[in-house]
Design a protein around this motif. Structure first.
Motif, short mmCIF file in Angstrom:
data_model
loop_
_atom_site.label_atom_id
_atom_site.label_comp_id
_atom_site.label_asym_id
_atom_site.label_seq_id
_atom_site.Cartn_x
_atom_site.Cartn_y
_atom_site.Cartn_z
N GLY A 1 10.85 47.18 65.89
CA GLY A 1 11.67 46.16 65.52
C GLY A 1 12.75 45.68 66.63
O GLY A 1 13.24 46.49 67.34
N GLN B 1 11.10 45.44 59.56
CA GLN B 1 10.97 44.30 60.24
C GLN B 1 12.15 44.33 61.31
O GLN B 1 13.26 44.94 61.00
N HIS C 1 6.94 55.28 62.01
CA HIS C 1 7.14 53.89 61.76
C HIS C 1 7.47 53.67 60.24
O HIS C 1 6.94 54.78 59.42
N TRP C 2 7.84 52.73 59.82
CA TRP C 2 8.16 52.16 58.65
C TRP C 2 7.06 52.02 57.81
O TRP C 2 5.94 51.52 58.42
N ASN D 1 2.90 45.84 65.00
CA ASN D 1 1.88 46.26 64.01
C ASN D 1 2.43 47.58 63.48
O ASN D 1 3.02 48.67 63.89
N ASN D 2 2.01 47.60 62.04
CA ASN D 2 2.54 48.79 61.17
C ASN D 2 4.09 49.15 61.23
O ASN D 2 4.68 50.20 60.99
N ASN D 3 4.94 47.92 61.59
CA ASN D 3 6.29 48.25 61.56
C ASN D 3 6.97 49.48 62.57
O ASN D 3 7.80 49.96 62.29
N SER E 1 7.13 50.08 55.22
CA SER E 1 7.23 48.59 54.51
C SER E 1 8.05 47.90 55.40
O SER E 1 8.87 48.13 56.01
N THR E 2 7.51 46.56 55.43
CA THR E 2 8.06 45.42 56.38
C THR E 2 9.36 45.14 55.79
O THR E 2 10.22 44.57 56.78
N HIS E 3 9.62 45.25 54.34
CA HIS E 3 10.81 45.21 54.05
C HIS E 3 12.04 45.60 54.85
O HIS E 3 12.85 45.27 55.05
N THR F 1 14.09 33.76 60.14
CA THR F 1 14.04 35.09 59.85
C THR F 1 15.41 35.96 60.49
O THR F 1 15.67 37.06 59.90
N THR G 1 8.49 42.03 65.21
CA THR G 1 7.99 43.46 64.63
C THR G 1 6.67 43.66 65.04
O THR G 1 5.84 42.65 65.00
#
Length: 231
Positions: free
Chosen positions: A75, A106, A98-99, A70-72, A101-103, A48, A68
């Motif tokens: 990081g 993360q 928070h973000w 929960n819920n981004n 999207s994990t994209h 990763t 990462t």
């Protein structure tokens, strides 16, 4: 690890001389430490955190771990080499921030670039040119044998049965267990070979799909920059 505490104005509240590290009691075996370094290096080289190589042109020996929550919300990335370690956290005081999207959220996308930029600056600084020559200690024979695992073992495999039997035996020495595992890997049947080939085929197919996804993502990002829309 705590040597001094001071206020924002510089007033020293607590100070203690740095202890003599040579007198520290070892609590983690050298072989285990080398194995952990080897595993953490794979995170940077093929896991990763591999984008630290391409983003920062950082090709020196390195290891690390992304993280990462929960819920981004948070990081993390901790990166280190044979002579240096650095960590970064990206988040907010309140988890509600928070973000989506994990994209983007993360640790590999938020905290890793910070550490990568810092480590790259350090290694490119002439004052730290000796860092470039340092390497991780090589694994000894026992450690190499312990990590010599196949990519796939089926549940009904003779290999799995041999390993399970070895683990059930009491008072097995590490060298005996390593020898049994090695023998089991060498005597795997034809069915295991076919399953390994199938697993490799699936892995390659997944790589192709991932590359297609990345291309689509790049096209989408370009469209967003040009038109302001993601369509």
């Amino acid at each position: 690890y705590l040597t001094r505490v001071e206020t924002a104005d510089g007033q020293v509240l607590f100070e203690k001389p740095e202890p003599n590290r040579q007198q520290f009691k070892r609590v983690f075996g050298q072989s285990n430490a080398d194995i952990m370094n080897h595993i953490m290096r794979s995170v940077v080289d093929s896991g990763t955190a591999q984008r630290i190589r391409s983003m920062n042109n950082f090709y020196y020996p390195a290891a690390g771990k992304t993280g990462t929550t929960n819920n981004n919300t948070d990081g993390w990335f901790i990166g280190y080499g044979p002579t240096i370690i650095a960590g970064a956290w990206v988040g907010a005081e309140q988890p509600a921030v928070h973000w989506y999207s994990t994209h983007y959220g993360q640790g590999a996308a938020t905290a890793l670039p910070i550490c990568g930029h810092f480590l790259s600056k350090v290694y490119n600084d002439k004052a730290f040119r000796d860092y470039r020559k340092k390497v991780f200690a090589p694994l000894d024979t026992a450690a190499v044998a312990a990590l010599a695992c196949p990519g796939f073992i089926s549940a009904d495999s003779l290999r799995a049965d041999s390993i399970r039997l070895a683990m059930q035996e009491a008072e097995f020495k590490q060298s005996d267990l390593i020898r049994i595992i090695q023998d089991a890997f060498r005597t795997g049947g034809d069915n295991d070979r076919k399953r390994n080939e199938e697993a490799e085929r699936v892995r390659k197919q997944n790589e192709k799909l991932e590359k297609k996804r990345q291309r689509r993502q790049k096209i989408r990002e370009i469209k967003e920059k040009v038109t302001g829309k993601g369509n």
